[in-house]
Enzyme design. Sequence first.
Site, PDB file in Angstrom:
ATOM      1  N   TYR A 117     -13.322 -30.141  -3.339  1.00  0.00           N
ATOM      2  CA  TYR A 117     -12.312 -30.874  -4.102  1.00  0.00           C
ATOM      3  C   TYR A 117     -11.269 -29.875  -4.599  1.00  0.00           C
ATOM      4  CZ  TYR A 117     -16.455 -33.822  -3.914  1.00  0.00           C
ATOM      5  OH  TYR A 117     -17.557 -34.495  -3.489  1.00  0.00           O
ATOM      6  N   LYS A 126     -18.171 -35.830   5.636  1.00  0.00           N
ATOM      7  CA  LYS A 126     -16.822 -35.586   6.165  1.00  0.00           C
ATOM      8  C   LYS A 126     -16.811 -34.410   7.144  1.00  0.00           C
ATOM      9  CE  LYS A 126     -14.705 -37.925   2.295  1.00  0.00           C
ATOM     10  NZ  LYS A 126     -14.660 -38.011   0.889  1.00  0.00           N
ATOM     11  N   VAL A 168     -20.460 -36.141  -3.981  1.00  0.00           N
ATOM     12  CA  VAL A 168     -20.731 -36.613  -5.345  1.00  0.00           C
ATOM     13  C   VAL A 168     -22.180 -37.081  -5.543  1.00  0.00           C
ATOM     14  CG1 VAL A 168     -18.336 -37.190  -5.933  1.00  0.00           C
ATOM     15  CG2 VAL A 168     -19.823 -38.935  -4.925  1.00  0.00           C
ATOM     16  N   SER A 189     -19.652 -37.045   0.466  1.00  0.00           N
ATOM     17  CA  SER A 189     -18.573 -36.355   1.187  1.00  0.00           C
ATOM     18  C   SER A 189     -19.041 -35.262   2.135  1.00  0.00           C
ATOM     19  CB  SER A 189     -17.571 -35.761   0.195  1.00  0.00           C
ATOM     20  OG  SER A 189     -16.667 -36.756  -0.195  1.00  0.00           O
ATOM     21  N   TYR A 201     -16.101 -45.939   6.649  1.00  0.00           N
ATOM     22  CA  TYR A 201     -16.059 -44.756   5.775  1.00  0.00           C
ATOM     23  C   TYR A 201     -17.199 -44.806   4.739  1.00  0.00           C
ATOM     24  CZ  TYR A 201     -14.577 -41.902   1.815  1.00  0.00           C
ATOM     25  OH  TYR A 201     -14.577 -41.006   0.777  1.00  0.00           O
TER      26      TYR A 201
HETATM   27  N1  GLU Z   1     -17.860 -42.139  -1.119  1.00  0.00           N
HETATM   28  C1  GLU Z   1     -17.275 -41.292  -2.110  1.00  0.00           C
HETATM   29  C2  GLU Z   1     -15.869 -41.760  -2.417  1.00  0.00           C
HETATM   30  O1  GLU Z   1     -15.167 -42.123  -1.535  1.00  0.00           O
HETATM   31  C3  GLU Z   1     -17.303 -39.886  -1.624  1.00  0.00           C
HETATM   32  C4  GLU Z   1     -16.838 -38.970  -2.679  1.00  0.00           C
HETATM   33  C5  GLU Z   1     -17.366 -37.596  -2.550  1.00  0.00           C
HETATM   34  O2  GLU Z   1     -18.548 -37.349  -2.304  1.00  0.00           O
HETATM   35  O3  GLU Z   1     -16.520 -36.725  -2.705  1.00  0.00           O
HETATM   36  O4  GLU Z   1     -15.427 -41.796  -3.524  1.00  0.00           O
END
Ligand code: GLU
Length: 304
Positions: free
Chosen positions: A240, A66, A258, A63, A188
């Site tokens: 998060y 992002k 993650v 993430s 994604y």
């Molecule tokens: N590719 C992971 C998902 O979509 C990213 C999650 C993350 O790092 O928060 O679940």
Amino acid sequence: MNYQHILESIYDEIRPFEKEGKQADYIPALAKVNPDQFGICLTTIGGTSYKLGSAETRFSIQSISKVFSLAYALGILGDDIWRRVGKEPSGTAFNSLVQLEFEHGIPRNPFINAGALVVADILLEHLDNPEDDYLRFVREISGNPTIDYNIEVATSERESGYLNAAIANLLKYHKNINGDIEKVLGFYFKMCSVEMTCCDLSHAFLAFANHRKPFSFSSVNLTASQVKRINAIMQTCGFYDEAGEFSFLVGLPGKSGVGGGISAICPLRYSVTVWSPRLNKKGNSIMGIKALELLTTKTKESIF
Ligand code: GLU
């Protein structure tokens, strides 16, 4: 400031926690990573880097990607992006469906999965070669032309990504995805699969730490105000549903993934990336948060 000495003393203090938590295993390829690794790299605004441990080992940025995709899409759409995605903390898990249903397909922010899927759709709509263009930007902002996608991780997530597929379908139902759902999910997962080191990420995030320097790359140009706004979203939404706790303990804008990485910035001072795969229940690196909490305590440098 003797950052090297500070990093060493931090490492000594956090070692008692090195077996706490476990790495993400809901993406099968990530379950194979050796969880007992720790690296940190801090780069000052002047460009000097200090590092310790596995700071040059590549890991799955997940993430943290992002932040790069938001920067790219904001550069393309400007404020119009906020018609399709919000900028409020979610207070729910990064992959929650419930809130999206209540809010009729407008994700709370670009850093939860729903928001990042909308951003991926925007990039697919506007870029001629999204995968190449995105990778070129990440390579340029970090100064490392060898950075790449990890196809095994992307494929593994695609094969097991039922929840993300459900989110994409709900977004499509609410007409907040224009393109083909499979293409959006594929792109994604690719962006999440990029592998970088702590030092790569620390160099890349320097562009966010120094909003006085033009954020100017071949395909992404942002104003100082846009950079500061991305930082604001990192502060409020970067961890998060633990963004409040991170702000409370660490006091820096940042983004976790993650894969166990956390990139954070102290505006006009430094950027720092820490990596350790063992996560807490909210999905954030246990050693990573402890290291950054100690960093801002010892340096007395945070945004507060
Ligand atoms: N590719 C992971 C998902 O979509 C990213 C999650 C993350 O790092 O928060 O679940």
